[in-house]
Structures are given as C-alpha cells and as structure tokens.
Motif scaffolding. Structure first.
Motif, PDB file in Angstrom:
ATOM      1  N   ALA A  85      -8.383  15.874  18.028  1.00  0.00           N
ATOM      2  CA  ALA A  85      -9.619  16.662  18.061  1.00  0.00           C
ATOM      3  C   ALA A  85      -9.516  17.777  19.091  1.00  0.00           C
ATOM      4  O   ALA A  85      -9.945  18.915  18.841  1.00  0.00           O
ATOM      5  CB  ALA A  85     -10.811  15.758  18.370  1.00  0.00           C
ATOM      6  N   THR A  86      -8.946  17.482  20.249  1.00  0.00           N
ATOM      7  CA  THR A  86      -8.769  18.501  21.285  1.00  0.00           C
ATOM      8  C   THR A  86      -7.816  19.593  20.800  1.00  0.00           C
ATOM      9  O   THR A  86      -8.058  20.788  21.011  1.00  0.00           O
ATOM     10  CB  THR A  86      -8.227  17.855  22.583  1.00  0.00           C
ATOM     11  N   GLU A  87      -6.746  19.200  20.134  1.00  0.00           N
ATOM     12  CA  GLU A  87      -5.803  20.187  19.598  1.00  0.00           C
ATOM     13  C   GLU A  87      -6.464  21.052  18.530  1.00  0.00           C
ATOM     14  O   GLU A  87      -6.180  22.254  18.424  1.00  0.00           O
ATOM     15  CB  GLU A  87      -4.574  19.475  19.037  1.00  0.00           C
ATOM     16  N   ILE A 141       0.715  14.700  14.426  1.00  0.00           N
ATOM     17  CA  ILE A 141      -0.413  14.563  13.511  1.00  0.00           C
ATOM     18  C   ILE A 141      -1.409  15.684  13.787  1.00  0.00           C
ATOM     19  O   ILE A 141      -1.398  16.303  14.842  1.00  0.00           O
ATOM     20  CB  ILE A 141      -1.127  13.199  13.664  1.00  0.00           C
ATOM     21  N   ARG A 142      -2.267  15.938  12.810  1.00  0.00           N
ATOM     22  CA  ARG A 142      -3.375  16.855  13.031  1.00  0.00           C
ATOM     23  C   ARG A 142      -4.634  16.281  12.395  1.00  0.00           C
ATOM     24  O   ARG A 142      -4.568  15.412  11.519  1.00  0.00           O
ATOM     25  CB  ARG A 142      -3.077  18.244  12.465  1.00  0.00           C
ATOM     26  N   MET A 143      -5.763  16.753  12.853  1.00  0.00           N
ATOM     27  CA  MET A 143      -7.046  16.309  12.323  1.00  0.00           C
ATOM     28  C   MET A 143      -7.493  17.241  11.211  1.00  0.00           C
ATOM     29  O   MET A 143      -7.445  18.460  11.362  1.00  0.00           O
ATOM     30  CB  MET A 143      -8.095  16.292  13.446  1.00  0.00           C
ATOM     31  N   PHE A 151     -21.635  21.240  25.456  1.00  0.00           N
ATOM     32  CA  PHE A 151     -21.561  20.723  24.095  1.00  0.00           C
ATOM     33  C   PHE A 151     -20.672  19.486  24.107  1.00  0.00           C
ATOM     34  O   PHE A 151     -19.592  19.507  24.708  1.00  0.00           O
ATOM     35  CB  PHE A 151     -20.973  21.780  23.151  1.00  0.00           C
ATOM     36  N   SER A 152     -21.114  18.420  23.470  1.00  0.00           N
ATOM     37  CA  SER A 152     -20.317  17.187  23.465  1.00  0.00           C
ATOM     38  C   SER A 152     -20.077  16.707  22.044  1.00  0.00           C
ATOM     39  O   SER A 152     -20.983  16.676  21.211  1.00  0.00           O
ATOM     40  CB  SER A 152     -21.006  16.089  24.279  1.00  0.00           C
ATOM     41  N   ILE A 153     -18.830  16.350  21.779  1.00  0.00           N
ATOM     42  CA  ILE A 153     -18.405  15.803  20.489  1.00  0.00           C
ATOM     43  C   ILE A 153     -18.013  14.350  20.724  1.00  0.00           C
ATOM     44  O   ILE A 153     -17.147  14.059  21.555  1.00  0.00           O
ATOM     45  CB  ILE A 153     -17.209  16.582  19.920  1.00  0.00           C
ATOM     46  N   LEU A 154     -18.647  13.453  19.998  1.00  0.00           N
ATOM     47  CA  LEU A 154     -18.385  12.027  20.174  1.00  0.00           C
ATOM     48  C   LEU A 154     -17.663  11.501  18.942  1.00  0.00           C
ATOM     49  O   LEU A 154     -18.112  11.704  17.805  1.00  0.00           O
ATOM     50  CB  LEU A 154     -19.700  11.273  20.382  1.00  0.00           C
ATOM     51  N   LEU A 155     -16.534  10.823  19.158  1.00  0.00           N
ATOM     52  CA  LEU A 155     -15.676  10.358  18.082  1.00  0.00           C
ATOM     53  C   LEU A 155     -15.824   8.857  17.853  1.00  0.00           C
ATOM     54  O   LEU A 155     -15.968   8.085  18.800  1.00  0.00           O
ATOM     55  CB  LEU A 155     -14.211  10.675  18.392  1.00  0.00           C
ATOM     56  N   SER A 213      -9.468   6.868  19.593  1.00  0.00           N
ATOM     57  CA  SER A 213     -10.358   7.205  18.475  1.00  0.00           C
ATOM     58  C   SER A 213     -10.015   8.590  17.929  1.00  0.00           C
ATOM     59  O   SER A 213     -10.752   9.127  17.104  1.00  0.00           O
ATOM     60  CB  SER A 213     -11.824   7.155  18.915  1.00  0.00           C
ATOM     61  N   GLY A 214      -8.922   9.156  18.410  1.00  0.00           N
ATOM     62  CA  GLY A 214      -8.485  10.458  17.894  1.00  0.00           C
ATOM     63  C   GLY A 214      -8.867  11.636  18.768  1.00  0.00           C
ATOM     64  O   GLY A 214      -9.021  12.752  18.273  1.00  0.00           O
TER      65      GLY A 214
END
Length: 357
Positions: free
Chosen positions: A57-59, A323-325, A147-151, A52-53
């Motif tokens: 996102a981490t980068e 790639i980048r986000m 903190f949580s980021i959900l993709l 899901s990317g």
C-alpha cells in the motif's frame, strides 16, 4: 491447546483493552495532545499485529505521488538502532529495518527515514519535503494525521478476533471509525460478490471501503537483479524462505503454479542467522531434483545482503518475488482521487498561509 491458552489470556486482554480505550478517550477529549502538521501527512496502518499489506500500500502511494518530494517515515521494526536515521547507502536491515530498506532500494528518488517518535521524525523532514507517508502509525495518537488509510486482511476479517494478548488486535475493532478510508487487502481472485458484501457489512455505511488483491511480479535474481518470467517458477521444486507474518497467500499462489514447496518458515522480521541459511543451502544440495530454485519475498531479501550470507548463497539460484497492490471492483480511480484531492487541498492551503506570512 491454542484455544485454551486464549481463554486463559482473556482477563489480560480485558485489562489491555481498558487501558487502550482510556488512552484513546483522553486523546479524543484533548487531554492528551496530538500534533498536527500543515503539510500532507498520510498514515498507512492496521489494527492487528502482523502483516496486512502495508508495504504494498505504501509503495502504491509512492507511485501515485511520484511527482512530489516524498519522505517515508517508519518505526523501523526489527532494527538494532534507536532514534532518527535517514537511510543511506551504508544502511542494512539491522540499522533501519527490512521494510524501510526495501523502500530505499526500490525508490532511490525518495527519502526514507526511521524514528520511534513520529512527531520528531516529521519535524526533521518537513522542511525539504511536501508529502510524508507514515508506515504503520495508526496507533501513534500523539500525531494527528491529515489522512489515514486502515488495512484489513480479507482472511482475518472472516475470523473471530481478540485483543492482545489473547489475540492480535492492538485496539478494539470499532477503532476503524477513526480512519478516513478502509482497505480490505489480499482478496482472493475467486471471492464472490456475496462474500465481499458479507465482509464489507462489518463496517458502517459512512466509511468508504475499497478492496485490493496481491499481484505477483516477475522473480528477480537476488544478487544481480536480473528479472525472469513468472513461468520460470512453474512445475519446479521451490525452497521457499519466509520471515513474514502471513505466507499463506504466497504458498497458495505457488501451489497453483504446480510447484512443489519446501518451506523454511520463520517469524515476521526474523533476522536470519548464518546457520539458518546453511541449513537451507544443505537441504537444497541434498535434494535430488534438477528443476529447483530458492525463492524468498522482497522483504526477506533485504535481510540477505550481509556479506557472510551473500558468500554462502552466491552460487545458488536465489530469487525474490516482488508484489504490488491492485485495487479492484473498478474503484482505483475513485481511490486515487480521494488521495490526490486531499494532498492538493492541503498543499494549496499551506502555500496560501506561507504567502500571507
């Protein structure tokens, strides 16, 4: 056929869903213990099995917090080792997994580590780092992230989704409410405002929902790291090698360039065999065209550095495509500020506590 198989598996999905629900409730009620740390811990996760990317996102977060002592902690999916490992020069995709190896090669200034037990991993890293990024740990409830980021993959949100094993949901869709921030990824450039609103309406109004897209970078030569312009891919025959969960966006992009694609497609995190690459090489040589190259993803490239594979492909035009986000709708600064504020606040509180003790 797939439809009927899914129907047959639905009873198992109900059992699976009940087990996950009960487990989550026991964590919510405090019956099962969740460990919280006093330094900033950010989780990047998703609800589904498959891509899901999370890596882009981490980068993005690594670049956002480039002035801090960062450690990226992952499970190391696909590795043949166990326990805690801090990535080093001798590591390969077999020892730490392809995504951690990608982070290690791309960001030499940070620490990359793998461990199945995220709590244990953070304990080993916390003394000499001031920010921990967790790749794919949303379901790791024994850890309470700061903190949580959900993709969510845009295209997957437009489909009916089922719990495992009938579908690819790890837990109920409503579990998104545990997250601090939601990100819809891989949004196509031609998406209309109405389509975006329809997807966003799947979430309640209390949650901040951001959108992002994939931006393809310049192709890089696999073994000498030389960069080439994107125009080098136009109107060529591309022998595309992928072992990722969802190659569809990449295929769409390459076709838009006017490229002819010969796709050698494998499952996510697939560990390529010598025979797989030999088949690719032979198909490349057998093709009569002159304007042709071999292309793979940056994640797949990490699995191509084995000595025997390298010798097989060394004299071929093999490239990978980074790639980048990119966060859209003019909301990048809002997204950044939410993360920067969280890390700043936790860091300040940590320093105040340490000074008093």
């Amino acid at each position: 056929m797939l439809k009927y198989l899914r129907i047959l598996l639905l009873p198992l999905s109900l059992i699976y869903g009940l087990v996950v629900y009960l487990s989550n409730q026991l964590y919510n009620l405090g019956v099962f213990h969740s460990t919280k740390f006093d330094l900033p811990v950010i989780v990047v996760g998703n609800l589904v099995v498959g891509g899901s990317g999370k890596s882009p996102a981490t980068e993005y977060l690594i670049n956002l917090f480039r002035d801090r002592k960062i450690a990226v902690l992952s499970r190391g999916y696909g590795r043949k080792t166990k326990g805690f490992i801090r990535a080093g020069a001798a590591d390969t995709a077999l020892t730490i997994g392809d995504e951690p190896l990608q982070f290690y090669h791309k960001f030499p200034q940070i620490t990359v580590a793998v461990c199945e037990d995220r709590v244990k991993g953070i304990r080993k890293l916390q003394s000499d780092h001031d920010l921990i990024l967790l790749d794919d740990a949303f379901q790791h409830r024994s850890l309470k992230p700061g903190f949580s980021i959900l993709l969510f993959d845009f295209n997957q949100l437009n489909k009916t989704q089922f719990l495992l094993p009938a579908g690819n949901l790890r837990e109920a869709f409503s579990s998104y409410r545990r997250a601090d921030l939601l990100m819809i990824t891989k949004v196509p450039s031609e998406t209309t405002a109405a389509e975006l609103k329809r997807v966003k309406d799947k979430f309640d109004a209390e949650h901040a929902v951001f959108c992002s897209s994939i931006v393809y970078q310049q192709p890089v030569s696999l073994y000498d790291s030389e960069e080439f312009p994107l125009s080098a891919l136009k109107d060529k025959t591309i022998f595309l090698l992928t072992g990722i969960a969802n190659p569809a966006p990449l295929l769409t992009y390459l076709k838009q360039l006017g490229s002819t694609i010969v796709h050698h497609d494998y499952p996510d995190h697939y560990l390529y065999k010598f025979s797989d690459l030999q088949r690719l090489r032979d198909a490349f040589h057998a093709h009569s065209g002159k304007e042709k190259i071999i292309l793979t993803t940056e994640k797949d490239a990490q699995r191509l550095f084995d000595v025997t594979i390298k010798e097989l492909l060394l004299n071929l035009p093999v490239f990978y495509l980074p790639i980048r986000m990119e966060i859209g709708q003019g909301k990048q600064s809002i997204f950044d500020q939410k993360l920067l504020t969280y890390v700043s606040d936790i860091t300040r509180d940590r320093h105040l506590y340490q000074s008093k003790n």
